[in-house]
Design a protein around this motif. Structure first.
Motif, PDB file in Angstrom:
ATOM      1  N   ALA A  42      19.998  15.640   1.577  1.00  0.00           N
ATOM      2  CA  ALA A  42      19.865  14.154   1.929  1.00  0.00           C
ATOM      3  C   ALA A  42      21.348  13.702   1.179  1.00  0.00           C
ATOM      4  N   PRO A  43      22.289  14.065   1.758  1.00  0.00           N
ATOM      5  CA  PRO A  43      23.732  13.766   1.160  1.00  0.00           C
ATOM      6  C   PRO A  43      23.828  12.131   0.774  1.00  0.00           C
ATOM      7  N   GLY A  44      24.173  11.900  -0.416  1.00  0.00           N
ATOM      8  CA  GLY A  44      24.506  10.465  -0.772  1.00  0.00           C
ATOM      9  C   GLY A  44      22.963   9.958  -1.438  1.00  0.00           C
ATOM     10  N   SER A  45      21.997  10.856  -1.522  1.00  0.00           N
ATOM     11  CA  SER A  45      20.852  10.333  -2.177  1.00  0.00           C
ATOM     12  C   SER A  45      20.566  10.247  -3.605  1.00  0.00           C
ATOM     13  N   VAL A  46      21.470  11.263  -4.142  1.00  0.00           N
ATOM     14  CA  VAL A  46      21.512  11.266  -5.650  1.00  0.00           C
ATOM     15  C   VAL A  46      22.538  10.663  -6.143  1.00  0.00           C
ATOM     16  N   CYS A  47      22.143   9.778  -7.047  1.00  0.00           N
ATOM     17  CA  CYS A  47      23.224   8.908  -7.649  1.00  0.00           C
ATOM     18  C   CYS A  47      24.197   9.561  -8.444  1.00  0.00           C
ATOM     19  N   CYS A  48      25.525   9.528  -8.192  1.00  0.00           N
ATOM     20  CA  CYS A  48      26.536  10.357  -8.652  1.00  0.00           C
ATOM     21  C   CYS A  48      26.730  10.082 -10.008  1.00  0.00           C
ATOM     22  N   HIS A  49      26.521   8.709 -10.427  1.00  0.00           N
ATOM     23  CA  HIS A  49      26.649   8.210 -12.138  1.00  0.00           C
ATOM     24  C   HIS A  49      25.246   8.732 -12.833  1.00  0.00           C
ATOM     25  N   SER A  50      24.339   8.377 -12.387  1.00  0.00           N
ATOM     26  CA  SER A  50      22.912   8.580 -13.058  1.00  0.00           C
ATOM     27  C   SER A  50      22.371   9.795 -12.948  1.00  0.00           C
ATOM     28  N   GLY A  51      22.647  10.345 -11.768  1.00  0.00           N
ATOM     29  CA  GLY A  51      21.971  11.483 -11.399  1.00  0.00           C
ATOM     30  C   GLY A  51      20.407  11.445 -10.826  1.00  0.00           C
ATOM     31  N   ARG A  52      20.108  10.005 -10.649  1.00  0.00           N
ATOM     32  CA  ARG A  52      18.940   9.789 -10.403  1.00  0.00           C
ATOM     33  C   ARG A  52      18.767   9.663  -8.581  1.00  0.00           C
ATOM     34  N   LEU A  53      17.379   9.778  -8.164  1.00  0.00           N
ATOM     35  CA  LEU A  53      17.297   9.748  -6.685  1.00  0.00           C
ATOM     36  C   LEU A  53      17.223   8.355  -6.350  1.00  0.00           C
ATOM     37  N   ILE A  54      18.190   8.028  -5.235  1.00  0.00           N
ATOM     38  CA  ILE A  54      18.258   6.445  -4.740  1.00  0.00           C
ATOM     39  C   ILE A  54      17.055   6.308  -3.688  1.00  0.00           C
ATOM     40  N   LEU A  55      15.896   5.473  -3.955  1.00  0.00           N
ATOM     41  CA  LEU A  55      14.870   5.125  -3.296  1.00  0.00           C
ATOM     42  C   LEU A  55      14.968   3.715  -2.862  1.00  0.00           C
ATOM     43  N   PRO A  56      14.644   3.811  -1.350  1.00  0.00           N
ATOM     44  CA  PRO A  56      14.427   2.554  -1.023  1.00  0.00           C
ATOM     45  C   PRO A  56      13.204   1.864  -1.116  1.00  0.00           C
ATOM     46  N   ILE A  57      12.890   0.778  -1.170  1.00  0.00           N
ATOM     47  CA  ILE A  57      11.571   0.181  -1.263  1.00  0.00           C
ATOM     48  C   ILE A  57      11.713  -0.728  -0.163  1.00  0.00           C
ATOM     49  N   GLN A  58      10.887  -0.272   0.923  1.00  0.00           N
ATOM     50  CA  GLN A  58      10.805  -1.187   1.975  1.00  0.00           C
ATOM     51  C   GLN A  58       9.370  -1.164   2.724  1.00  0.00           C
ATOM     52  N   GLY A  59       9.141  -1.918   3.688  1.00  0.00           N
ATOM     53  CA  GLY A  59       8.185  -1.991   4.388  1.00  0.00           C
ATOM     54  C   GLY A  59       8.673  -2.126   5.835  1.00  0.00           C
ATOM     55  N   PHE A  60       7.796  -1.746   6.743  1.00  0.00           N
ATOM     56  CA  PHE A  60       7.994  -2.039   8.280  1.00  0.00           C
ATOM     57  C   PHE A  60       7.337  -3.060   9.006  1.00  0.00           C
ATOM     58  N   LEU A  61       7.996  -3.661   9.706  1.00  0.00           N
ATOM     59  CA  LEU A  61       7.540  -4.832  10.448  1.00  0.00           C
ATOM     60  C   LEU A  61       7.400  -4.339  11.893  1.00  0.00           C
ATOM     61  N   LEU A  62       5.927  -4.533  12.443  1.00  0.00           N
ATOM     62  CA  LEU A  62       5.644  -3.844  13.925  1.00  0.00           C
ATOM     63  C   LEU A  62       5.207  -4.981  14.619  1.00  0.00           C
ATOM     64  N   LYS A  63       6.186  -5.444  15.663  1.00  0.00           N
ATOM     65  CA  LYS A  63       5.590  -6.578  16.546  1.00  0.00           C
ATOM     66  C   LYS A  63       4.885  -5.966  17.893  1.00  0.00           C
ATOM     67  N   THR A  64       3.852  -5.817  17.949  1.00  0.00           N
ATOM     68  CA  THR A  64       3.227  -5.263  19.088  1.00  0.00           C
ATOM     69  C   THR A  64       3.081  -6.341  20.346  1.00  0.00           C
ATOM     70  N   PRO A  65       2.644  -6.079  21.560  1.00  0.00           N
ATOM     71  CA  PRO A  65       2.515  -7.224  22.531  1.00  0.00           C
ATOM     72  C   PRO A  65       1.361  -8.111  21.953  1.00  0.00           C
ATOM     73  N   THR A  66       0.501  -7.830  21.113  1.00  0.00           N
ATOM     74  CA  THR A  66      -0.728  -8.569  20.388  1.00  0.00           C
ATOM     75  C   THR A  66      -0.651  -9.004  19.092  1.00  0.00           C
ATOM     76  N   HIS A  67       0.197  -8.325  18.217  1.00  0.00           N
ATOM     77  CA  HIS A  67       0.023  -8.539  16.651  1.00  0.00           C
ATOM     78  C   HIS A  67       1.275  -8.348  16.109  1.00  0.00           C
ATOM     79  N   THR A  68       1.556  -9.052  15.049  1.00  0.00           N
ATOM     80  CA  THR A  68       2.667  -8.852  14.137  1.00  0.00           C
ATOM     81  C   THR A  68       1.926  -8.082  12.721  1.00  0.00           C
ATOM     82  N   ILE A  69       2.423  -6.929  12.467  1.00  0.00           N
ATOM     83  CA  ILE A  69       1.786  -6.089  11.528  1.00  0.00           C
ATOM     84  C   ILE A  69       3.106  -5.965  10.358  1.00  0.00           C
ATOM     85  N   LEU A  70       2.430  -6.052   9.317  1.00  0.00           N
ATOM     86  CA  LEU A  70       3.564  -5.584   8.178  1.00  0.00           C
ATOM     87  C   LEU A  70       2.859  -4.303   7.499  1.00  0.00           C
TER      88      LEU A  70
END
Ligand SMILES: [Zn+2]
Length: 283
Positions: A42-70
């Motif tokens: 996973a190139p670029g995923s380990v911070c070259c300064h701190s040695g820590r794993l870079i972790l996104p914190i994210q949700g995913f929004l789904l827009k279905t034909p009937t619902h909006t789901i987080l």
């Protein structure tokens, strides 16, 4: 938009993308070279300064034909997380701005789906208004794994009191079991181990399918090494079993995989290879 799955729109709702802990801490059974192994897969995923794993914190929004789901609601503002300074009592507009970019306001969400009840997946379930925690999404039903709710109700810690209990008390929570279907397009796949009730999410539209991992994996390197234990898995061996089952399903279906904590853009496919798995990232 991140991608389309048939006629379902998928949007990334990003709150944080920064260093978390070092791979040596996160994967205690993976050996002394784990940081190099993670960085090579996973190139670029380990911070070259701190040695820590870079972790996104994210949700995913789904827009279905009937619902909006987080799916998953990140860390949130004003939450009590003294063990992780970057998550503690935040005051930040990025999450809301991501929703706005998808054309969605708090009142538009029909369902909030929690893959599991951990701090970085339930934070925006609620927000602080005049000293009280209220559900952020006034018109939403919140689906939460029943097994996780039971554990945290007994523990009664900050996460539960701030991000779960106010939703239950507002009558907006539905405690669900794995296998639950949400409309015609979304289902909850059991992947216990990280937490007792952990689920990953299957999204289906016609012949198109996608999978949202939740915390069944945290790095694409775990496709090659699904047997690594993870520091925060409640039952590490059960998590390994679930991880392998998820990877087998993803490879067999050849579906789009959205890794909740995978390095951005967090999207790709899993291929089976010589008794193991490989990640094919999509740029
Ligand atoms: Zn997480």
């Amino acid at each position: 938009m991140l991608c389309k799955v048939g006629n379902i729109e998928v949007w990334r709702i990003l709150e944080i993308n920064g260093p978390f802990l070092r791979p040596e801490e996160l994967y205690p059974t993976a050996g002394p070279d784990v940081a190099e192994i993670v960085e090579s897969h996973a190139p670029g995923s380990v911070c070259c300064h701190s040695g820590r794993l870079i972790l996104p914190i994210q949700g995913f929004l789904l827009k279905t034909p009937t619902h909006t789901i987080l799916v998953d609601s990140c860390v949130g503002n004003d939450k009590t997380v003294p063990g992780v300074p970057d998550w503690h009592q935040r005051s930040d507009s990025r999450f809301e701005a991501s929703l706005s970019a998808a054309g969605v306001g708090f009142e538009d969400i029909d369902y909030v789906l929690c893959t599991h009840l951990h701090t970085d997946h339930v934070g925006w379930n609620t927000r602080l208004m005049d000293g009280r925690w209220i559900p952020t999404f006034p018109n939403a039903r919140y689906l939460m794994p029943a097994a996780d709710e039971q554990v945290h109700r007994l523990r009664n810690g900050d996460m539960y009191l701030e991000s779960v209990l106010p939703v239950v008390e507002a009558g907006q929570a539905e405690l669900v079991q794995a296998g639950h279907m949400l409309g015609d397009h979304v289902s909850l796949m059991p992947t216990p181990g990280h937490t007792p009730g952990h689920v990953s999410i299957m999204v289906k539209s016609g012949k198109h399918e996608a999978m949202i991992t939740g915390d069944a994996l945290h790095s694409t390197a775990q496709c090659w090494y699904p047997d690594w234990h993870f520091k925060y898995d409640a039952d590490a061996e059960m998590a390994v079993t679930s991880r392998i089952q998820l990877l087998e399903a993803a490879a067999e279906k050849d579906c789009v995989v959205l890794g909740s904590h995978f390095s951005l853009p967090s999207i790709g496919r899993v291929k089976a290879e010589l008794g193991a798995f490989r990640w094919h990232g999509q740029s």
